[in-house]
Structure formats: C-alpha cells, structure tokens
Design a protein around this motif. Structure first.
Motif, PDB file in Angstrom:
ATOM      1  N   GLU A 228       0.919  -1.178  -0.015  1.00  0.00           N
ATOM      2  CA  GLU A 228      -0.116  -0.064   0.059  1.00  0.00           C
ATOM      3  C   GLU A 228       0.787   1.370  -0.006  1.00  0.00           C
ATOM      4  OE1 GLU A 228      -2.346   2.431  -0.362  1.00  0.00           O
ATOM      5  OE2 GLU A 228      -3.547   0.752   0.079  1.00  0.00           O
ATOM      6  N   ILE A 229       0.630   2.095  -0.837  1.00  0.00           N
ATOM      7  CA  ILE A 229       1.462   3.409  -1.110  1.00  0.00           C
ATOM      8  C   ILE A 229       1.009   4.489  -0.375  1.00  0.00           C
ATOM      9  CG2 ILE A 229       0.014   4.533  -3.167  1.00  0.00           C
ATOM     10  CD1 ILE A 229       2.607   5.572  -4.282  1.00  0.00           C
ATOM     11  N   ASP A 230      -0.246   4.475   0.248  1.00  0.00           N
ATOM     12  CA  ASP A 230      -0.980   5.632   0.900  1.00  0.00           C
ATOM     13  C   ASP A 230      -0.595   5.425   2.473  1.00  0.00           C
ATOM     14  OD1 ASP A 230      -3.162   6.811   2.655  1.00  0.00           O
ATOM     15  OD2 ASP A 230      -3.797   7.485   0.798  1.00  0.00           O
ATOM     16  N   GLU A 231      -0.014   6.482   3.017  1.00  0.00           N
ATOM     17  CA  GLU A 231       0.570   6.502   4.389  1.00  0.00           C
ATOM     18  C   GLU A 231      -0.521   6.083   5.380  1.00  0.00           C
ATOM     19  OE1 GLU A 231       3.511   9.201   7.380  1.00  0.00           O
ATOM     20  OE2 GLU A 231       3.094   9.598   5.236  1.00  0.00           O
TER      21      GLU A 231
ATOM     22  N   ALA B  53      -1.881   2.615   4.655  1.00  0.00           N
ATOM     23  CA  ALA B  53      -0.789   1.429   5.135  1.00  0.00           C
ATOM     24  C   ALA B  53      -0.771   1.264   6.733  1.00  0.00           C
ATOM     25  CB  ALA B  53       0.361   1.928   4.681  1.00  0.00           C
ATOM     26  N   ALA B  54      -0.789   2.553   7.535  1.00  0.00           N
ATOM     27  CA  ALA B  54      -0.628   2.410   9.010  1.00  0.00           C
ATOM     28  C   ALA B  54      -1.990   1.769   9.795  1.00  0.00           C
ATOM     29  CB  ALA B  54      -0.577   3.980   9.550  1.00  0.00           C
TER      30      ALA B  54
ATOM     31  N   LEU C 136       2.408  -6.240   5.802  1.00  0.00           N
ATOM     32  CA  LEU C 136       2.056  -4.917   5.260  1.00  0.00           C
ATOM     33  C   LEU C 136       3.482  -4.451   4.687  1.00  0.00           C
ATOM     34  CD1 LEU C 136       1.668  -1.681   5.283  1.00  0.00           C
ATOM     35  CD2 LEU C 136       0.189  -2.880   4.480  1.00  0.00           C
TER      36      LEU C 136
ATOM     37  N   HIS D 200       4.741  -0.972   3.105  1.00  0.00           N
ATOM     38  CA  HIS D 200       4.289   0.546   2.829  1.00  0.00           C
ATOM     39  C   HIS D 200       5.149   1.186   1.874  1.00  0.00           C
ATOM     40  CE1 HIS D 200       4.363   5.090   4.125  1.00  0.00           C
ATOM     41  NE2 HIS D 200       3.326   4.848   3.100  1.00  0.00           N
ATOM     42  N   SER D 201       4.502   0.903   0.153  1.00  0.00           N
ATOM     43  CA  SER D 201       5.413   1.135  -0.614  1.00  0.00           C
ATOM     44  C   SER D 201       4.793   1.345  -2.072  1.00  0.00           C
ATOM     45  CB  SER D 201       6.492   0.268  -0.900  1.00  0.00           C
ATOM     46  OG  SER D 201       7.644   0.563  -2.108  1.00  0.00           O
TER      47      SER D 201
END
Length: 290
Positions: A81-84, A87-88, A107, A109-110
């Motif tokens: 997932e690119i969206d911060e 992703a969190a 997960l 985050h990228s």
C-alpha cells in the motif's frame, strides 16, 4: 484454518465508519475506489481459486475489504500500500476483525512499482483491485519481478480488462495484450458493476485471470528485446510493420529483412501478430554497423 465470524468482512457501513475515523477520502489521483460489498470480494477470491497453501500478494488494499477475504482463504497475505494513512491502519483492522489470522498478514508500505522483494515466503498468487490509473504497469512489473506468482486475478477498468485479454486481430489488441501474454495465459474472468464501490466509478470494472506459462516463450531474444519490438510496432499502429519498425531496425529495408527472416509479412500490422511472432522478429534484428 480457524473459522472466521460471519461479520469479519467489511460492509458499506464499516467502510464509511473506518474512512471517517481515519479522515480518508478516496482520491482520483491514486485511482482509489473501495469495494464495499462482501459478496463481491468473496467472489473475487473464489474466481482467483485461492488455495489454503497460497501466499497471496495484494496491491492497493485500501481499507482492507479484499484483504480480509483473502485471509479467510489463503495461508498468508502480503499487502502493498502506497498511501501512508491506509498502510498504517490496515494491520489494526486485520487484528480487530480477524485476530486468529493476524500473524499471517504482512504490510509493505511502498509504491508497488518500487518493490523488489517481499517479506516471508515467495508469493504464489497475485490478487488485487488495481488502481485504474496504474493497473497495467503495476501488473506487468509484479509479473516480471516475482516469477513465483503462478496465478493472478486483477480487477481493473473494463476497457483495460478487454485490452489485456484481447487476441491478435482484435481492435483493442495492443501493447498490454502482448506483454501480458509473454508471461501468462490471459482471459476475461467476469464483470463487476459500479455499485459495489465507494465512491461509485463512472466506468464498469472487469476481472482478468492470468495463469503463468509453464514454458516460457521459446526464443533466444531477451524479454527487453522482444518488448522493444512490441513498443515500436504499436507506437505507429496504423503503419505497416516495415514502416513502424524502421527506427528499431535502422531502416525500412532492414526492418523488411528482419520481418521476412521471421516469417512475418512486412505489410502486416502489429495488431495481427502473436507474442511468438514478435519474439521471432526480435531474434532477427539486424546487426548495426559500428
């Protein structure tokens, strides 16, 4: 596998509540349309033929609708997932709704276009609701970088689904069709209506199934060399291949020689060729004098 509660998947109210808590509004910039229908995500998992021993990679999980359905069926799921903010939040959503499967989830985050390795076992399947604006490059990149992916099912814009699954001679057959076929046997695997998304897109969606070729294309040319021919052929798709490949070969006569050697008519156009024929042309690229 432990049985999951009937309400483990996200419904429309769950999606909106979760988005409101996170302050998330789906953005057109990232092509975000969240699936809000549990029956749809279960259908996607069934169509993907996800098995209990699969390690599935999912690109663009969003709020986790499809992620949870995949965790019901697979051994492991890795989401990119690119969206911060998304992703969190996703690991907490998994822990809250499917605690007995949380240790089977990872997960990353990228940006999927930048991912070169994934945690845990090598992925055996790719299942994703791909953002419309980057669907083709993400799909082709994942197939290239992760050769362990045997089966893929992606949900994309219907027009893109048609293009990916098109056969030679079809008017929408083009670069995505040929390149996807380099890696896999590709077919349309269903349609998805607009009402299962939030926000509802102004286009229909389609499912595309890709089963990786057990035997690669028989050629001495590299993938990059074959793809260079494909790109050149379709850059000027109204032209004959003799003209369209002139730049690639160095001249129109050189292109004609390469085509003739490959058993392809110089008067043919790119949309009539199979991936094997493009590979044959690449093999016969003339040597350029120093």
């Amino acid at each position: 596998m432990s049985s999951t509660e009937p309400d483990a998947l996200l419904g429309p109210a769950d999606i909106r509540d979760l988005a409101a808590k996170l302050g998330v509004r789906p953005t057109k910039q990232r092509g975000q349309n969240f699936v809000i229908d549990a029956n749809t995500v279960r259908r996607i998992v069934r169509t993907a033929e996800v098995r209990p021993d699969d390690t599935v990679v999912e690109v663009g999980p969003g709020l986790g609708s499809l992620t949870l359905a995949l965790l019901e069926a697979a051994d492991r799921v890795t989401a990119v997932e690119i969206d911060e903010v998304l992703a969190a939040a996703l690991p907490a959503t998994v822990r809250a709704r499917m605690p007995e499967r949380a240790d089977r989830f990872a997960l990353v985050h990228s940006d999927a276009m930048l991912v070169t390795e994934l945690p845990g076992p090598a992925p055996t399947a790719l299942v994703a609701n791909l953002p419309y604006n980057v669907a083709v490059p993400v799909l082709l990149t994942m197939l290239e970088r992760f050769p362990s992916i045997e089966r893929t099912l992606v949900m994309v814009q219907a027009e893109v689904a048609d293009r990916l699954a098109a056969r030679p001679g079809n008017k929408v057959y083009g670069v995505p069709s040929v390149k996807a076929n380099w890696y896999a046997d590709v077919k349309r695997a269903g349609s998805i209506g607009r009402t299962v998304f939030w926000p509802a897109p102004n286009v229909d969606s389609g499912l595309v199934s890709l089963v990786r070729r057990t035997e690669p294309i028989a050629t001495t040319a590299s993938r990059a060399e074959v793809f260079a021919v494909v790109d050149a052929a379709f850059a000027q798709r109204r032209k004959t291949l003799r003209a369209a490949l002139a730049g690639w070969a160095g001249s129109a006569p050189a292109a004609e020689a390469a085509l003739t050697a490959a058993g392809v008519s110089p008067q043919a156009r790119g949309e009539s060729l199979t991936v094997e024929e493009f590979a044959a042309i690449a093999e016969n690229k003339p040597e350029v004098a120093a």
